[in-house]
Design a protein around this motif. Structure first.
Motif, short mmCIF file in Angstrom:
data_model
loop_
_atom_site.label_atom_id
_atom_site.label_comp_id
_atom_site.label_asym_id
_atom_site.label_seq_id
_atom_site.Cartn_x
_atom_site.Cartn_y
_atom_site.Cartn_z
N SER A 112 8.11 -23.60 17.20
CA SER A 112 8.84 -23.22 16.12
C SER A 112 8.04 -21.57 15.86
CB SER A 112 9.04 -23.85 15.17
OG SER A 112 7.94 -24.44 14.86
N ALA A 116 12.25 -19.71 16.26
CA ALA A 116 12.82 -20.84 15.54
C ALA A 116 13.93 -21.01 16.40
CB ALA A 116 13.30 -21.63 13.87
N ALA A 117 14.84 -20.23 16.28
CA ALA A 117 16.07 -19.88 16.87
C ALA A 117 16.25 -20.23 18.37
CB ALA A 117 16.81 -18.39 17.09
N GLN A 120 15.23 -23.88 19.05
CA GLN A 120 16.10 -25.25 18.66
C GLN A 120 17.12 -24.97 20.09
OE1 GLN A 120 17.97 -23.56 15.04
NE2 GLN A 120 16.59 -24.06 14.21
N ASP A 153 7.75 -22.85 4.86
CA ASP A 153 9.04 -22.19 5.31
C ASP A 153 9.54 -22.66 6.60
OD1 ASP A 153 11.05 -19.94 5.40
OD2 ASP A 153 8.88 -18.92 5.99
N ARG A 155 11.99 -23.01 7.83
CA ARG A 155 12.77 -22.05 9.08
C ARG A 155 12.61 -20.44 9.47
NH1 ARG A 155 18.49 -22.75 5.49
NH2 ARG A 155 16.51 -21.93 4.32
N ALA A 157 12.48 -18.26 7.31
CA ALA A 157 13.34 -17.28 6.43
C ALA A 157 12.32 -16.67 5.98
CB ALA A 157 13.59 -18.19 5.96
N SER A 265 14.34 -12.05 13.53
CA SER A 265 15.06 -13.51 12.44
C SER A 265 15.00 -14.21 13.50
CB SER A 265 15.93 -12.92 12.49
OG SER A 265 17.24 -11.71 12.64
N THR A 266 15.28 -13.66 14.81
CA THR A 266 15.67 -14.67 16.02
C THR A 266 14.83 -14.39 17.18
OG1 THR A 266 16.78 -13.18 17.01
CG2 THR A 266 17.94 -14.71 15.58
#
Length: 344
Positions: A112, A116-117, A120, A153, A155, A157, A265-266
């Motif tokens: 992750s 993280a994206a 998942q 944290d 996720r 973020a 972010s991804t």
């Protein structure tokens, strides 16, 4: 007797075509901003995301075919013999995760911290594969997070949100130094000094306050500092040669192109088309990947990012040097002309 001053002349209002032109310009700017920031997010999907598949050749081929049916072109699989080889590729940042079928039942190894994206998505795909293999009995697939995000944290973020301040910091550095400081050497010194202090401050906030980073604080600070220095020096160099046009060009490159295409972010592979790979050639994308490597992977996979940032740093330094030499030459010519006029 006091004499009353005549009333000041009033400025006539602008013409309606001027108002219309301003409206058209504002509409164009807003549209460009929306397209720059929304397009990568709306069109985000998997594109050749590298993963490993561990197991026999037959099992690997079966998993690869199933992945292609579910997400055509989504994954780029690397066949490995066993679990240890898959884990090695993950830790070296060569793949984002792995599907391990060496024991018969699919198991998923994710990271992750790498994205993280992607983790998942990989988990959901592997779950579907497991259910299909067991004829829809709903058997849960075993998932192991090899390189996890911090507990404070989970996720990611903080790391994603920290991308924009890095770009803004480099941009504001160049803007303020061009307005407040004269002399190319002093501007470069100011940019380097802020890169160091800003790197220490940003890394401290992300790591000690928000708990968004792991790893060695000093190494993370260095990653942030190199990113800020690359951004600020390149914009300073463009401004030294092209003036405000260069400043605007640098701001557009870093803010409207580099930041949305950074993939922080991804993941770069989730951005549409060629944009993810292109974003990694700009300081925001390279800086985000470098910080992810130093914080969670002991610096593995950082070579490309360091090369990109050093190249932008050197590019900016050369431009600043060229701009300083040109300004000094122009000042010498002006002084010579003034001296010749005085002698006459």
């Amino acid at each position: 007797m006091a004499v009353q001053a005549p009333p000041a002349a009033t400025t006539p209002p602008s013409s309606w075509p001027t108002v219309a032109g301003a409206v058209v310009l504002l509409t164009a700017i807003t549209s460009v901003l929306l397209a720059a920031f929304a397009w990568p997010s709306v069109r985000s999907s998997l594109h050749d995301v590298p993963i490993a598949v561990a197991g026999s050749a037959t099992a690997v081929e079966r998993v690869g075919a199933a992945l292609d049916r579910r997400l055509p072109g989504g994954f780029e699989t690397t066949e490995v013999a066993d679990t240890a080889a898959a884990e090695r590729l993950i830790r070296d940042r060569e793949v984002y995760g792995a599907i391990d079928v060496s024991s018969g039942t699919p198991r998923v190894i994710i990271a992750s911290a790498a994205g993280a994206a992607v983790a998942q998505t990989l988990q959901s795909v592997a779950t579907a594969l497991s259910q299909a293999q067991t004829q829809g009995t709903g058997t849960a697939v075993a998932v192991r997070d090899l390189v996890a995000l911090p507990a404070d944290d989970p996720r990611g973020a903080g790391l994603a949100a920290g991308a924009l301040p890095l770009v803004m910091g480099g941009l504001l550095t160049a803007l303020l130094l061009t307005r407040l400081v004269r002399g190319a050497a002093r501007r470069v010194a100011g940019a380097l000094a802020f890169a160091i202090t800003g790197g220490l401050a940003v890394a401290a906030i992300l790591q000690f306050w928000l708990g968004a980073l792991n790893g060695a604080y000093w190494v993370n600070s260095g990653a942030v500092a190199l990113t800020v220095a690359a951004i600020s020096l390149s914009i300073l160099g463009l401004e030294s040669l092209l003036g405000y046009v260069g400043l605007g060009l640098g701001a557009v490159t870093m803010m409207l192109i580099g930041n949305p295409l950074s993939g922080t972010s991804t993941a770069p592979e989730m951005l549409p088309g060629w944009s993810g790979a292109f974003g990694q050639l700009l300081p925001p994308g390279a800086g985000g990947q470098l910080l992810r490597s130093t914080a969670f992977f002991d610096g593995r996979g950082a070579t490309h990012s360091v090369i990109v940032l050093v190249a932008w740093f050197a590019f900016g330094a050369v431009l600043c040097l060229a701009g300083g030499l040109r300004a000094r030459r122009a000042a010498g010519v002006a002084a010579g002309s003034q001296s010749s006029r005085e002698q006459r």
